[in-house]
Design a protein around this motif. Structure first.
Motif, short mmCIF file in Angstrom:
data_model
loop_
_atom_site.label_atom_id
_atom_site.label_comp_id
_atom_site.label_asym_id
_atom_site.label_seq_id
_atom_site.Cartn_x
_atom_site.Cartn_y
_atom_site.Cartn_z
N MET A 33 0.85 -1.18 0.00
CA MET A 33 0.00 0.00 0.00
C MET A 33 0.89 1.24 0.00
N GLY A 34 0.34 2.32 -0.50
CA GLY A 34 1.14 3.53 -0.54
C GLY A 34 0.32 4.79 -0.35
N TRP A 35 1.03 5.85 -0.08
CA TRP A 35 0.44 7.19 0.00
C TRP A 35 1.15 8.10 -1.00
N PHE A 36 0.37 8.89 -1.68
CA PHE A 36 0.88 9.92 -2.58
C PHE A 36 0.21 11.24 -2.21
N ARG A 37 0.74 12.31 -2.73
CA ARG A 37 0.10 13.60 -2.51
C ARG A 37 0.23 14.46 -3.76
N GLN A 38 -0.69 15.39 -3.88
CA GLN A 38 -0.67 16.30 -5.02
C GLN A 38 -1.09 17.68 -4.58
N ALA A 39 -0.19 18.62 -4.77
CA ALA A 39 -0.48 20.02 -4.47
C ALA A 39 -0.96 20.71 -5.74
N PRO A 40 -1.69 21.79 -5.62
CA PRO A 40 -2.20 22.50 -6.80
C PRO A 40 -1.08 22.87 -7.75
N GLY A 41 -1.26 22.53 -9.02
CA GLY A 41 -0.29 22.88 -10.03
C GLY A 41 0.96 22.02 -10.07
N LYS A 42 0.97 20.97 -9.23
CA LYS A 42 2.15 20.09 -9.18
C LYS A 42 1.76 18.67 -9.53
N GLU A 43 2.75 17.88 -9.88
CA GLU A 43 2.51 16.48 -10.18
C GLU A 43 2.31 15.69 -8.89
N ARG A 44 1.68 14.53 -9.08
CA ARG A 44 1.49 13.65 -7.93
C ARG A 44 2.87 13.18 -7.43
N GLU A 45 3.04 13.21 -6.12
CA GLU A 45 4.33 12.93 -5.51
C GLU A 45 4.21 11.73 -4.58
N PHE A 46 5.18 10.85 -4.65
CA PHE A 46 5.23 9.69 -3.76
C PHE A 46 5.55 10.15 -2.34
N VAL A 47 4.83 9.58 -1.38
CA VAL A 47 5.05 9.90 0.03
C VAL A 47 5.65 8.71 0.76
N ALA A 48 4.97 7.58 0.71
CA ALA A 48 5.44 6.41 1.45
C ALA A 48 4.74 5.16 0.95
N SER A 49 5.40 4.01 1.16
CA SER A 49 4.77 2.74 0.84
C SER A 49 5.14 1.71 1.90
N ILE A 50 4.33 0.66 1.97
CA ILE A 50 4.57 -0.40 2.94
C ILE A 50 4.20 -1.73 2.30
N SER A 51 5.00 -2.76 2.55
CA SER A 51 4.73 -4.07 2.00
C SER A 51 3.55 -4.71 2.71
N TRP A 52 3.03 -5.82 2.15
CA TRP A 52 1.77 -6.36 2.69
C TRP A 52 1.93 -6.89 4.09
N ARG A 53 3.11 -7.35 4.46
CA ARG A 53 3.32 -7.78 5.84
C ARG A 53 3.84 -6.67 6.72
N GLY A 54 4.12 -5.54 6.12
CA GLY A 54 4.57 -4.39 6.90
C GLY A 54 6.05 -4.37 7.19
#
Length: 123
Positions: A33-54
Motif C-alpha cells: 500500500m502507498g500514500w501519494f500527494r498532489q499540491a495544486p499545479g504540481k505532479e502527484r508525488e510519492f510519500v510512502a509505501s509499505i509491504s503487505w506484511r509491513g
C-alpha cells in the motif's frame, strides 16, 4: 476494491495529523500500500509505501524522518502518521493499493486509488 482515506484537516506548522485508509476488502492485506500527494499545479508525488506484511517501508525524500507509514491487516487499514508538518506538506493525500506484495514509488505499481483527503498546513 474501494479505498477510503480520512483524517485530513487544517493544522499549524509543526503539528501532527494521522491519515487512515480503509480498504473495502482483504485485498489490502495481500498487497503493498502507498500514500501519494498532489499540491495544486504540481505532479502527484510519492510519500510512502509499505509491504503487505509491513516489513518493508519506503519514504519520499521530502518526508523522511517526519512521516511514518503503518498498517493493520486485521482492519484492512493503512495509516500515515505525519509529524513536524510544514506548509509545503499542504496537498491532497491519496492512498493506493499496489499490484504486488511490495510496491515502490512509481504510480504504475498501484492498481487502486482512493478519493483523497485534504491536508492544509498553515504557517
Amino acid at each position: 476494491v474501494q479505498l477510503q482515506a480520512s483524517g485530513g484537516g487544517l493544522v499549524q506548522a509543526g503539528g501532527s495529523l494521522r491519515l487512515s485508509c480503509a480498504a473495502s476488502r482483504r485485498t489490502a492485506s495481500n498487497n503493498g500500500m502507498g500514500w501519494f500527494r498532489q499540491a495544486p499545479g504540481k505532479e502527484r508525488e510519492f510519500v510512502a509505501s509499505i509491504s503487505w506484511r509491513g516489513g518493508n517501508t519506503l519514504y519520499g525524500d521530502a518526508v523522511k524522518g517526519r512521516f511514518t507509514i503503518s498498517r493493520d491487516n486485521a482492519k484492512n487499514t493503512v495509516y500515515l502518521q505525519m509529524s513536524s508538518l510544514m506548509p509545503e506538506d499542504t496537498a491532497v493525500y491519496y492512498c493506493a493499493a499496489g499490484r504486488t506484495a511490495t510496491v515502490g514509488a512509481g504510480v504504475q505499481g498501484y492498481a487502486y486509488w482512493g478519493q483523497g483527503t485534504q491536508v492544509t498546513v498553515s504557517s
